[in-house]
Write an enzyme that holds these catalytic residues in place. Structure first.
Site, PDB file in Angstrom:
ATOM      1  CB  ILE A 533     -63.201  25.147   3.214  1.00 45.68           C
ATOM      2  CG1 ILE A 533     -63.976  24.773   4.486  1.00 45.68           C
ATOM      3  CG2 ILE A 533     -63.861  26.323   2.521  1.00 45.68           C
ATOM      4  CD1 ILE A 533     -63.945  25.826   5.559  1.00 45.68           C
ATOM      5  CE  LYS A 534     -60.132  29.822   0.611  1.00 44.74           C
ATOM      6  NZ  LYS A 534     -60.434  31.128   0.064  1.00 44.74           N
ATOM      7  N   GLY A 536     -55.804  26.747   0.470  1.00 48.22           N
ATOM      8  CA  GLY A 536     -55.464  28.166   0.449  1.00 48.22           C
ATOM      9  C   GLY A 536     -53.996  28.379   0.133  1.00 48.22           C
ATOM     10  CG  HIS A 537     -53.003  32.120  -1.359  1.00 40.76           C
ATOM     11  ND1 HIS A 537     -53.166  31.665  -2.650  1.00 40.76           N
ATOM     12  CD2 HIS A 537     -53.829  33.178  -1.219  1.00 40.76           C
ATOM     13  CE1 HIS A 537     -54.058  32.415  -3.246  1.00 40.76           C
ATOM     14  NE2 HIS A 537     -54.488  33.340  -2.408  1.00 40.76           N
ATOM     15  CB  SER A 538     -51.001  30.737   4.142  1.00 44.31           C
ATOM     16  OG  SER A 538     -52.362  30.967   4.468  1.00 44.31           O
ATOM     17  N   GLY A 539     -52.237  27.526   3.483  1.00 46.19           N
ATOM     18  CA  GLY A 539     -52.562  26.272   4.150  1.00 46.19           C
ATOM     19  C   GLY A 539     -53.934  25.784   3.706  1.00 46.19           C
ATOM     20  CG  LEU A 541     -58.648  27.675   4.714  1.00 45.02           C
ATOM     21  CD1 LEU A 541     -59.400  28.855   4.132  1.00 45.02           C
ATOM     22  CD2 LEU A 541     -58.165  28.008   6.115  1.00 45.02           C
ATOM     23  CE  LYS A 555     -54.155  30.055   7.668  1.00 43.64           C
ATOM     24  NZ  LYS A 555     -53.788  31.264   6.906  1.00 43.64           N
ATOM     25  CG  ASP A 656     -54.704  37.593  -1.049  1.00 43.41           C
ATOM     26  OD1 ASP A 656     -54.912  37.868  -2.250  1.00 43.41           O
ATOM     27  OD2 ASP A 656     -54.982  36.501  -0.533  1.00 43.41           O
TER      28      ASP A 656
END
Ligand SMILES: *[C@@H]1O[C@H](CO)[C@@H](O)[C@H](O)[C@H]1NC(C)=O
Ligand SMILES: *[C@@H]1O[C@H](CO)[C@@H](O)[C@H](O)[C@H]1NC(C)=O
Ligand SMILES: *[C@@H]1O[C@H](CO)[C@@H](O)[C@H](O)[C@H]1NC(C)=O
Ligand SMILES: *[C@@H]1O[C@H](CO)[C@@H](O)[C@H](O)[C@H]1NC(C)=O
Ligand SMILES: *[C@@H]1O[C@H](CO)[C@@H](O)[C@H](O)[C@H]1NC(C)=O
Ligand SMILES: *[C@@H]1O[C@H](CO)[C@@H](O)[C@H](O)[C@H]1NC(C)=O
Ligand SMILES: *[C@@H]1O[C@H](CO)[C@@H](O)[C@H](O)[C@H]1NC(C)=O
Ligand SMILES: *[C@@H]1O[C@H](CO)[C@@H](O)[C@H](O)[C@H]1NC(C)=O
Ligand SMILES: *[C@@H]1O[C@H](CO)[C@@H](O)[C@H](O)[C@H]1NC(C)=O
Ligand SMILES: *[C@@H]1O[C@H](CO)[C@@H](O)[C@H](O)[C@H]1NC(C)=O
Ligand SMILES: *[C@@H]1O[C@H](CO)[C@@H](O)[C@H](O)[C@H]1NC(C)=O
Ligand SMILES: *[C@@H]1O[C@H](CO)[C@@H](O)[C@H](O)[C@H]1NC(C)=O
Length: 698
Positions: A533-534, A536-539, A541, A555, A656
């Site tokens: 999906i994308k 992300g900042h923390s992992g 997705l 994630k 966030d």
């Protein structure tokens, strides 16, 4: 005076009796065979019949109830409706042995006369002249003896409403002269004997209400004289054989309450004399063949309810003149009602199309029906006069009516069909509230909605501003204290900067299921790029589908490139808080050393940023969210933040909040995401929750 009257009455009575008995004796012969007389007396005592019915001294042929004779022999016995003597009813049993000495007996009817026990085997071997045997409602149990197949003179066999068990003997297929076979309401198991295909003279076959399984034998289609076929309420499975279309004399066709599957064969149009077609409550599906119903048709009752049919209803069906009941509820039929008033005279008729996918406006053809149920569809437009007051219309998209579907529901249904929804009859530019709205208060609601929407947004902005200031200040203090964790996405903690957490004290049991890495590989197709999906900042997705069919978002946190604290922090948050406004965590997979996984529920409407600017294929579809939904989202977001700030101890600050962290479920309810970015607010005196979590040195 009185005595005279009585004497006169008695004389008159005697006269009447005398004439009656001479008259009867002229009409009916006497029983000539002493063997048969003995047999009847034996039967009388073994069944415990009363003198009232069978007076012992009188002649059976002329006086006894229910006895008919031919040429001095007993030809019919009808004890149905008889009552036993008190002695006889003490121990009722199936004791009819003396029937074997009535060699000319053609008909034995004991319907409703209790004969507990089982049919003896000699029955079929000895009573060979029997043509009609009616043992219905006699409390008989156990299996039918196969020897009944020897009664080749039988034209009628009625065994319904008993307690018969076991399989239906295939020997019954030898009764070639049988015209009526009724085995309904028993406890037969096994399947319908294939041999029934040879009962060529059968006009009526009823095996309903048993526990039969297996499929319908193809041979049933060869019973060309059949007028009545009832196989309902069994466990019959597989598909309806097309051969049944050969039953050109069939008037009643009942297969309801079985497990039949597949689609309806077009061959059934061969049932030209059909009056009742009952195939509801099965597992049938597919669309109805266009030419399923013959023209002209004599159908009066059509019940297709509770199956899985889809597609449109053949137009012929709406216009059958003598139709009294049309029930196609609980399917996936779609299409619009036909126009025009068709055969508007059948006023006692009933129509049930509820729980389908019909749409469009109501049409005058509804005026033909006395009882109408349209509930659970997508009909739109105004309610015309010809729709009766008692009509059930709930859960549609109709105008000026309560208990209708939501605007979103209606709009997306019509949009998916490439059609324009009439918007509950309200102007196009503005969005009325869901269901039950009336034109009058609509404007008011729109104004209120806009006002609240604006207010909500302003409120949100203010909250965000305050939070931002608060968090910046807080971050300053924590960094001063040397705890460089929980830092925002812009400054990820370099891996290795903090020591590995020795024995993190998170209660994993409250964190959903523990998934294996293998399960996740299956769900995401080995984390293929198409499922990403994308980043992300923390992992990263990924979308995926669990083995159980549940769509999820996974994630993947690569500990080499992402901060370990972020995911531990998120786990910590999830282990301590739970609220309907937070994205649901379904589980985790921590078994790999350098990759950790968190599994969330999939949110069908994505996040706010994608929903806000959603583009759909159809031109008329909504380009972005309506104001009601926007207001709902604003309130939902505020609720989720309020929960984190005011109901959590210690309070949690989400650092966030942006369009992409506001996730939307199928009803556009907010489920806040990006919980790896929160910071947990504790008093300055206490060490940070995070530092305790990671056992960082002070
Ligand atoms: C009765 O007897 C007569 C002559 O004995 C015979 O013709 C007739 O067929 C018999 N009827 C029946 C029903 O047996
Ligand atoms: C059988 O007997 C009962 C009671 O006497 C009577 O009501 C019924 O009509 C009879 N049935 C036939 C078919 O003769
Ligand atoms: C047996 O008798 C009952 C009524 O007593 C009747 O309804 C039924 O039709 C009779 N059976 C036959 C086969 O005539
Ligand atoms: C039939 O009749 C014979 C005498 O003719 C008798 O011996 C026998 O017991 C009878 N059978 C039954 C079952 O009543
Ligand atoms: C009657 O049926 C049984 C089994 O169903 C069979 O063995 C027997 O031969 C038959 N008897 C006659 C007389 O047909
Ligand atoms: C049928 O049999 C079952 C048990 O075998 C019993 O409970 C039930 O009462 C019986 N029904 C009738 C109508 O005899
Ligand atoms: C079937 O019925 C017809 C007419 O009712 C009759 O002539 C024929 O004998 C019957 N068939 C059998 C096998 O009994
Ligand atoms: C078929 O049998 C069932 C149960 O015995 C009954 O309820 C239903 O009315 C019958 N169908 C027809 C068309 O007679
Ligand atoms: C029908 O099928 C379902 C599942 O396929 C099964 O659970 C159910 O027991 C069946 N019903 C009957 C009456 O056999
Ligand atoms: C019965 O139906 C089948 C298929 O539906 C057909 O092939 C066959 O010719 C038909 N048989 C008769 C006797 O009509
Ligand atoms: C109608 O279709 C939907 C989606 O394909 C399915 O989930 C549902 O079970 C169907 N309903 C019936 C009654 O078959
Ligand atoms: C809404 O728009 C459609 C076409 O986009 C039009 O056909 C319809 O009449 C409009 N309805 C109203 C109430 O303006």
């Amino acid at each position: 005076m009185v005595d005279q009257k009585i004497v006169l009455a008695l004389k008159f009575l005697l006269l009447v009796l005398f004439f009656e008995s001479t008259f009867e004796q002229q009409q009916q012969e006497r029983l000539s065979s002493p063997i048969e007389r003995a047999a009847l007396l034996e039967l009388r005592s073994s069944l415990g019949l009363r003198s009232k019915d069978w007076p012992i001294k009188a002649d059976p042929c002329s006086v006894w109830n229910g006895i008919k004779c031919e040429n001095g022999s007993v030809s019919e016995i009808n004890i149905s409706g008889f009552r036993r003597t008190r002695l006889g009813s003490q121990n009722p049993q199936f004791r009819v042995d003396s029937l074997v000495n009535l060699t000319r007996l053609k008909s034995f009817n004991a319907s409703g006369f209790y004969l507990p026990g089982s049919i003896p085997d000699w029955f079929g071997q000895r009573l060979v002249s029997l043509q009609v045997l009616d043992l219905s409602s006699c409390l008989i149990s156990n299996a039918i003896p196969g020897s009944l197949g020897n009664l080749t003179s039988l034209t009628g066999l009625y065994l319904h409403d008993n307690n018969f068990t076991g399989m239906i003997p295939s020997n019954l297929g030898l009764l070639a002269g049988l015209s009526v076979l009724d085995l309904s309401t028993n406890m037969f198991t096994g399947s319908i004997p294939v041999s029934f295909g040879s009962l060529q003279n059968l006009t009526r076959l009823d095996i309903s209400m048993n526990f039969l399984s297996g499929s319908i034998p193809l041979g049933i289609g060869m019973l060309s004289k059949l007028q009545y076929l009832n196989l309902s309420t069994n466990g019959l499975s597989s598909s309806i054989p097309p051969q049944l279309g050969n039953l050109s004399n069939l008037a009643d066709f009942d297969l309801s309450f079985n497990n039949l599957s597949g689609s309806l064969p077009a061959e059934l149009r061969g049932l030209r004399k059909l009056q009742r077609m009952l195939i509801g409550n099965n597992l049938l599906g597919g669309s109805l063949p266009v030419n399923l119903f013959p023209v002209p048709s004599q159908l009066q009752t059509v019940v297709l309810k509770h199956n899985g049919f889809n597609g449109s209803v053949p137009s012929v069906l709406w216009s059958i003149p003598q139709l009294r009941l049309l029930d196609i509820s609980g399917n996936n039929f779609t299409g619009m009602l036909p126009n025009g008033s068709l055969n508007a005279n059948a006023s006692a008729a009933e129509l049930n199309v509820s729980q389908n996918l019909f749409y469009g406006g109501l049409t005058p053809m509804l005026g033909r029906f006395l009882v109408v149920d349209l509930s659970g569809n997508y009909f739109e437009g105004p309610i015309p006069d010809y729709v009766r007051d008692n009509a059930s219309l709930v859960s549609n998209c109709l105008q000026n009516l309560s208990n209708q579907r939501s605007l979103l529901d209606c709009k997306s249904f019509y949009t998916a069909k490439g059609l324009t929804f009439d918007n509950f009859g309200l102007p196009n530019s503005t969005q009325p509230p869901a269901g039950g709205s009336t034109g009058k208060n609509n404007k008011k609601v729109i104004i209120l909605a806009s006002a609240f929407g604006a207010l909500g947004l302003i409120l949100l902005l203010v909250i965000l501003l305050v939070l931002l200031l608060f968090c910046i200040r807080k971050r300053g203090t924590t960094t001063q204290r040397g705890v460089a964790v929980g830092v925002g996405p812009a400054t990820p903690v370099p891996s290795g900067s903090s020591p590995p957490p020795p024995g993190v004290s998170i209660d994993l049991s409250s964190l959903g299921d523990a998934f294996t890495y293998q399960q996740l590989l299956l769900a995401t197709g080995d984390f293929r790029d198409v499922n990403l999906i994308k980043h992300g900042h923390s992992g990263d997705l990924y979308k995926g589908i669990l083995e159980s069919g549940i769509p999820v978002v996974i994630k993947k946190i690569d500990l080499q490139s992402h901060s370990k604290e972020a995911y531990l922090l998120e786990l910590d948050v999830f282990s301590k808080v739970s609220h309907s406004r937070l994205v649901p965590l379904l589980g985790h997979c921590l078994e790999k050393e350098n990759e950790k996984f968190l599994i969330y529920k999939h949110m069908p409407n994505g996040d706010l940023s994608s929903s806000l600017f959603r583009k759909t294929d159809s031109e008329d579809s909504l380009k972005s969210l309506d104001w009601i939904t926007r207001l709902k989202i604003a309130i939902g977001t505020a609720e989720s933040l309020s929960y984190l700030h005011h109901e959590c101890t210690p309070p949690i600050v989400h650092r966030d909040v942006q369009a992409s962290s506001i996730l939307l479920d199928d009803k556009f309810e907010v489920r806040l995401g990006s919980l790896s970015e929160v910071c947990i607010q504790e008093g300055d005196i206490h060490q940070s929750r995070i530092s305790r979590l990671l056992r960082l040195p002070q």
